[in-house]
Design a protein around this motif. Structure first.
Motif, short mmCIF file in Angstrom:
data_model
loop_
_atom_site.label_atom_id
_atom_site.label_comp_id
_atom_site.label_asym_id
_atom_site.label_seq_id
_atom_site.Cartn_x
_atom_site.Cartn_y
_atom_site.Cartn_z
N GLU A 66 12.13 -7.69 -11.06
CA GLU A 66 10.89 -7.69 -11.82
C GLU A 66 9.70 -7.75 -10.87
OE1 GLU A 66 8.72 -10.19 -15.44
OE2 GLU A 66 10.70 -10.77 -14.71
N GLY A 67 8.74 -6.83 -11.09
CA GLY A 67 7.54 -6.77 -10.26
C GLY A 67 7.72 -6.01 -8.97
N GLU A 68 8.95 -5.55 -8.71
CA GLU A 68 9.23 -4.83 -7.47
C GLU A 68 9.04 -3.33 -7.70
OE1 GLU A 68 12.58 -5.40 -4.00
OE2 GLU A 68 13.28 -5.15 -6.07
N LYS A 69 8.33 -2.67 -6.82
CA LYS A 69 8.09 -1.23 -6.94
C LYS A 69 9.13 -0.43 -6.18
CE LYS A 69 3.12 -1.83 -7.57
NZ LYS A 69 1.76 -1.55 -7.04
N LEU A 70 9.34 -0.78 -4.91
CA LEU A 70 10.39 -0.18 -4.09
C LEU A 70 11.06 -1.31 -3.31
CD1 LEU A 70 8.58 2.95 -2.55
CD2 LEU A 70 10.15 2.93 -4.50
N ASN A 71 12.37 -1.15 -3.08
CA ASN A 71 13.06 -2.08 -2.20
C ASN A 71 13.35 -1.41 -0.86
OD1 ASN A 71 15.17 -0.40 -2.76
ND2 ASN A 71 16.22 -1.83 -4.12
N VAL A 83 0.84 -1.21 0.00
CA VAL A 83 0.00 0.00 0.00
C VAL A 83 0.87 1.25 0.00
CG1 VAL A 83 -1.73 1.30 1.28
CG2 VAL A 83 -1.90 -1.18 1.14
N PHE A 84 1.93 1.25 0.82
CA PHE A 84 2.81 2.41 0.90
C PHE A 84 3.50 2.67 -0.45
CE2 PHE A 84 7.08 4.14 1.48
CZ PHE A 84 6.79 5.33 2.11
N ASP A 85 3.99 1.61 -1.10
CA ASP A 85 4.69 1.78 -2.38
C ASP A 85 3.77 2.40 -3.43
OD1 ASP A 85 6.79 0.61 -1.12
OD2 ASP A 85 6.70 -1.31 -2.18
N ASP A 86 2.54 1.89 -3.51
CA ASP A 86 1.59 2.44 -4.50
C ASP A 86 1.30 3.91 -4.22
OD1 ASP A 86 1.38 0.12 -5.92
OD2 ASP A 86 -0.36 -0.63 -4.80
N ALA A 87 1.03 4.23 -2.96
CA ALA A 87 0.68 5.61 -2.62
C ALA A 87 1.85 6.54 -2.86
CB ALA A 87 0.23 5.69 -1.15
N PHE A 88 3.04 6.12 -2.45
CA PHE A 88 4.22 7.00 -2.59
C PHE A 88 4.56 7.25 -4.06
CE2 PHE A 88 8.75 7.94 -2.79
CZ PHE A 88 8.84 8.94 -1.84
N LEU A 89 4.49 6.21 -4.89
CA LEU A 89 4.83 6.37 -6.31
C LEU A 89 3.77 7.16 -7.06
CD1 LEU A 89 6.35 2.86 -7.11
CD2 LEU A 89 7.55 5.05 -6.89
N HIS A 90 2.56 7.25 -6.52
CA HIS A 90 1.57 8.14 -7.10
C HIS A 90 1.97 9.60 -6.88
CE1 HIS A 90 -1.47 4.95 -7.81
NE2 HIS A 90 -1.95 5.83 -8.67
N ILE A 91 2.56 9.87 -5.72
CA ILE A 91 2.97 11.24 -5.40
C ILE A 91 4.31 11.58 -6.06
CG2 ILE A 91 3.47 12.86 -3.52
CD1 ILE A 91 1.75 11.08 -1.71
N TYR A 92 5.22 10.58 -6.10
CA TYR A 92 6.55 10.77 -6.70
C TYR A 92 6.75 9.73 -7.81
CZ TYR A 92 7.49 13.52 -2.48
OH TYR A 92 7.45 14.45 -1.48
#
Length: 327
Positions: free
Chosen positions: A264-269, A234-243
């Motif tokens: 592959e498939g990783e949004k943030l590490n 949830v955090f990765d999706d929300a943060f990448l929407h803002i940045y």
């Protein structure tokens, strides 16, 4: 008799007789024109300039109405208004006077008009040149004004486009903010539900005497790991929407051989999540450790390694704060 008095400089008597004639004669009568001319000469002798021009004009009008060609009033009027700066009317009057003098074969009037007319003609040409210059200046000023107007319209058009882009970005930002709030509320809802389930499970285990099972669950840490994964998603999706360009912007701050490459498939590490919390203003390692369920020493180690990978170690954390969001 009036002319007799005039030549003897008895101007009052001359004026009285001339005024008497004007009252009795018609405006087109030749004698009316001569009487007005006599009054003009008296005004000239007395230094009454406006009266002089006035009676010359009356005399010239009477000559014109009476179709008299051998005129002196129109010629003198032309000379007078030329001296007053009215070149165009002076030229017109003297041209007519010269033409009439030639037609009626009056050598004296022809000579007098011919002497003055070239001077007036030169003055008229000079005035025409001056008018042309003024016209050119006006044209240049208008061209400059048109250029300024064109530039102003171009600038306004650009500003309007910028405003439209800003409005679009604001709309996108509002949409992103809505998504972020929705995801945040969803995360809160999930955690409240999980907390309720965990509370029921603990209560059930204690009630049935299965304390050892409960101790085993808490020691394994699997429960916390599963919930942490949900939090990260949830955090990765929300943060990448803002940045949305966050990963690329962070890599710009790192040396080429040290840049972060996601699987592959990783949004943030883990590295990027620590940096993300720092960008959101959470600078204390202890707070980041609590949110990521790591030890403070682990977070400190990650941060130190990230600084060592940066192009500028001293300004790395300050450079992170300059990464722009869409809000």
């Amino acid at each position: 008799m009036g002319e007799y008095y005039y030549y003897n400089k008895e101007y009052s008597k001359t004026q009285a007789l001339a005024m008497l004639l004007i009252d009795q004669l018609q405006p087109e009568d030749n004698l009316y024109a001569r009487a007005c001319h006599l009054l003009a000469e008296i005004s000239k002798a007395r230094g009454e300039h406006y009266a002089y021009e006035y009676y010359l004009a009356l005399s010239a009008i009477a000559d014109t109405r009476g179709a008299t060609l051998e005129v002196a009033s129109l010629q003198e009027l032309g000379k007078t208004i030329y001296l007053n700066g009215d070149v165009q009317h002076a030229y017109d009057y003297l041209s007519v006077a010269l033409s009439d003098a030639v037609e009626c074969n009056a050598p004296l009037h022809i000579l007098q008009s011919s002497q003055v007319l070239p001077i007036i003609e030169r003055a008229q040409k000079a005035e025409i040149r001056s008018a042309h210059i003024r016209l050119y200046v006006i044209m240049v000023v208008m061209a400059v004004l048109l250029m300024i107007l064109a530039i102003t319209l171009y600038v306004l058009h650009r500003k309007n486009r910028q405003m439209n882009r800003m409005a679009l970005r604001l709309e996108e930002a509002n949409s992103t903010k809505d998504v972020y709030i929705s995801q945040f509320l969803n995360l809160c809802s999930i955690y409240m539900d999980k907390l309720t389930q965990f509370n029921k499970m603990v209560n059930r285990k204690i009630t049935t005497g299965k304390v050892d099972d409960l101790l085993k669950i808490t020691k394994q840490g699997k429960y916390i790991e599963e919930h942490s994964k949900e939090f990260y998603d949830v955090f990765d999706d929300a943060f990448l929407h803002i940045y949305p360009n966050f990963v690329a912007e962070v890599n710009k701050l790192l040396r080429p051989e040290e840049q972060i490459v996601l699987r592959e498939g990783e949004k943030l590490n883990t590295d990027l999540r620590i940096i993300a919390f720092m960008r959101l203003g959470i600078e204390e390692s202890s707070r980041i450790a609590q949110m990521m369920n790591y030890s403070v020493y682990t977070i400190y180690t990650y941060r130190n390694k990230l600084k060592n990978r940066a192009i500028s170690r001293e300004t790395f954390e300050g450079d992170l704060m300059n990464i722009k969001s869409v809000l």
